[in-house]
Scaffold this motif. Sequence first.
Motif, PDB file in Angstrom:
ATOM      1  N   ARG A 102     -18.207 -26.311 -20.884  1.00 11.18           N
ATOM      2  CA  ARG A 102     -19.034 -27.466 -21.276  1.00 11.18           C
ATOM      3  C   ARG A 102     -20.498 -27.236 -20.931  1.00 11.18           C
ATOM      4  O   ARG A 102     -21.401 -27.624 -21.679  1.00 11.18           O
ATOM      5  CB  ARG A 102     -18.499 -28.732 -20.602  1.00 11.18           C
ATOM      6  CG  ARG A 102     -17.156 -29.197 -21.149  1.00 11.18           C
ATOM      7  CD  ARG A 102     -16.789 -30.565 -20.603  1.00 11.18           C
ATOM      8  NE  ARG A 102     -16.546 -30.514 -19.164  1.00 11.18           N
ATOM      9  CZ  ARG A 102     -15.364 -30.237 -18.616  1.00 11.18           C
ATOM     10  NH1 ARG A 102     -14.322 -29.968 -19.390  1.00 11.18           N
ATOM     11  NH2 ARG A 102     -15.215 -30.234 -17.301  1.00 11.18           N
ATOM     12  N   GLU A 103     -20.724 -26.587 -19.785  1.00 10.41           N
ATOM     13  CA  GLU A 103     -22.098 -26.270 -19.403  1.00 10.41           C
ATOM     14  C   GLU A 103     -22.732 -25.293 -20.389  1.00 10.41           C
ATOM     15  O   GLU A 103     -23.921 -25.399 -20.712  1.00 10.41           O
ATOM     16  CB  GLU A 103     -22.110 -25.678 -17.990  1.00 10.41           C
ATOM     17  CG  GLU A 103     -23.501 -25.395 -17.451  1.00 10.41           C
ATOM     18  CD  GLU A 103     -23.473 -24.784 -16.058  1.00 10.41           C
ATOM     19  OE1 GLU A 103     -24.493 -24.200 -15.641  1.00 10.41           O
ATOM     20  OE2 GLU A 103     -22.427 -24.882 -15.384  1.00 10.41           O
ATOM     21  N   ALA A 104     -21.928 -24.333 -20.882  1.00 15.25           N
ATOM     22  CA  ALA A 104     -22.449 -23.371 -21.861  1.00 15.25           C
ATOM     23  C   ALA A 104     -22.707 -24.023 -23.210  1.00 15.25           C
ATOM     24  O   ALA A 104     -23.543 -23.548 -23.985  1.00 15.25           O
ATOM     25  CB  ALA A 104     -21.461 -22.217 -22.018  1.00 15.25           C
ATOM     26  N   GLY A 105     -21.975 -25.094 -23.516  1.00 13.46           N
ATOM     27  CA  GLY A 105     -22.186 -25.801 -24.775  1.00 13.46           C
ATOM     28  C   GLY A 105     -21.683 -25.048 -25.987  1.00 13.46           C
ATOM     29  O   GLY A 105     -22.201 -25.238 -27.098  1.00 13.46           O
ATOM     30  N   ILE A 106     -20.670 -24.206 -25.808  1.00  9.04           N
ATOM     31  CA  ILE A 106     -20.117 -23.431 -26.921  1.00  9.04           C
ATOM     32  C   ILE A 106     -18.761 -24.027 -27.290  1.00  9.04           C
ATOM     33  O   ILE A 106     -17.791 -23.916 -26.531  1.00  9.04           O
ATOM     34  CB  ILE A 106     -19.957 -21.951 -26.537  1.00  9.04           C
ATOM     35  CG1 ILE A 106     -21.318 -21.364 -26.129  1.00  9.04           C
ATOM     36  CG2 ILE A 106     -19.362 -21.152 -27.680  1.00  9.04           C
ATOM     37  CD1 ILE A 106     -21.247 -19.929 -25.643  1.00  9.04           C
ATOM     38  N   PRO A 107     -18.657 -24.682 -28.451  1.00 13.09           N
ATOM     39  CA  PRO A 107     -17.406 -25.363 -28.826  1.00 13.09           C
ATOM     40  C   PRO A 107     -16.192 -24.433 -28.862  1.00 13.09           C
ATOM     41  O   PRO A 107     -15.097 -24.827 -28.447  1.00 13.09           O
ATOM     42  CB  PRO A 107     -17.726 -25.928 -30.218  1.00 13.09           C
ATOM     43  CG  PRO A 107     -19.208 -26.061 -30.255  1.00 13.09           C
ATOM     44  CD  PRO A 107     -19.725 -24.913 -29.439  1.00 13.09           C
ATOM     45  N   ALA A 108     -16.369 -23.200 -29.358  1.00 11.05           N
ATOM     46  CA  ALA A 108     -15.230 -22.282 -29.456  1.00 11.05           C
ATOM     47  C   ALA A 108     -14.680 -21.941 -28.074  1.00 11.05           C
ATOM     48  O   ALA A 108     -13.462 -21.814 -27.889  1.00 11.05           O
ATOM     49  CB  ALA A 108     -15.648 -21.003 -30.186  1.00 11.05           C
TER      50      ALA A 108
END
Length: 406
Positions: free
Chosen positions: A177-183
Amino acid sequence: MDSLIAVAARALAAGDPLGALNQVALRDDAPALALRGIAMAQLGDLARAKALVRRAARAFGPKDAVARARCVVAEAEIALASRDLGWPAKTLDAARATLEAHGDRVNAAHARYLAVRRLLLIGQIDEAERALGRLDPTPFPAALKAVHELVVAGIALRRLRTKMARAALARAGHAAREAGIPALTAEVESASLILTMPSARLIACGEERLLLLEEVEALLASKALVVDACRHVVCDAGTAVSLAKRPVLFALARALGEAWPEDVPRDTLVARAFRGKHADESHRARLRVEVGRLRTVLATLAGVSATKRGFALVPHGAREVVVLARPAEDKHAAVLVFLADGESWTSSALALVLGASQRTVQRALDTLAAAGKVQSFGRGRARRWMTPPVPGFATALLLPTPLTND
């Protein structure tokens, strides 16, 4: 690096492949080819992604050692995603060494994680754990921290350490979630489902019920004698005896375990162990020999006593005898387990992880295809197999893992 390349790179790092393609889709220079390849990989077109990354590696000049090494790492990641497990590990090691020598620690660490994930996938758990122990995720970006925790969880799941796996998945979810990458978030959520789905069947006293992974862990730590049909081992809380290479003995042990505390008729044992419909004198003689071998192998755990009509299992210290079986026991269940991850596999990759010959795996795939359970695409060496995930079942117990043979 020009501005369009920089914008595309930032978009890819944020998990936005379409935004990256908007910047470089019409360019054929080496950096643009590399970014297009990574974007296509994120979009799922792995064949085209592989071709683009290879073109980029060739397009970079001899002075662009770091760029070429990054292309090698990208190709390795594509190979892992497409289950090309025969991809040369030495090539990835060389690329990692180049990146480390030039100070690109993040991409070098990414290369190490790819190698660890491959080891985990092919069942080399001890090696994967040792390699992971040499990596400290603290200075890395959130995306790599998520990958680190996913590997930790994968090892814990295969070793049936559910509390450790749950904690690692929670940390992985936070990092994703911190990275913000949905995959990446979706991958963590998918891995977490294993803890909420049935992983095995418990067979005891003529009754059956499904178990979650944490229930399996509790069972194996209990005082029960467990005939584990997932890994072909007989164990209690302190001792494990592997019968993986002795199928006749395991068939006898399972039949006796399923019937406990009752005995099993000789004719039934002949049918289970030798697949014979009728027990003649030769079958009975062979049964006596195999039962004697089973007594010897299980001497530290249980005895096998003769009764008027057959044989019975007598545990030495365990309170009860139970059988732990797979949730579903199709003839080619092991092949279906790996295809159930939703990825496309080659027959050679399946043979590698199953420890079987490629021809054996190919026959199994042909049988499953005829039954409509799997499908293939491509031809020749490019042919791949896949199936939708099997709903409702976790597969951690069916994945390869080393066993202790005491």
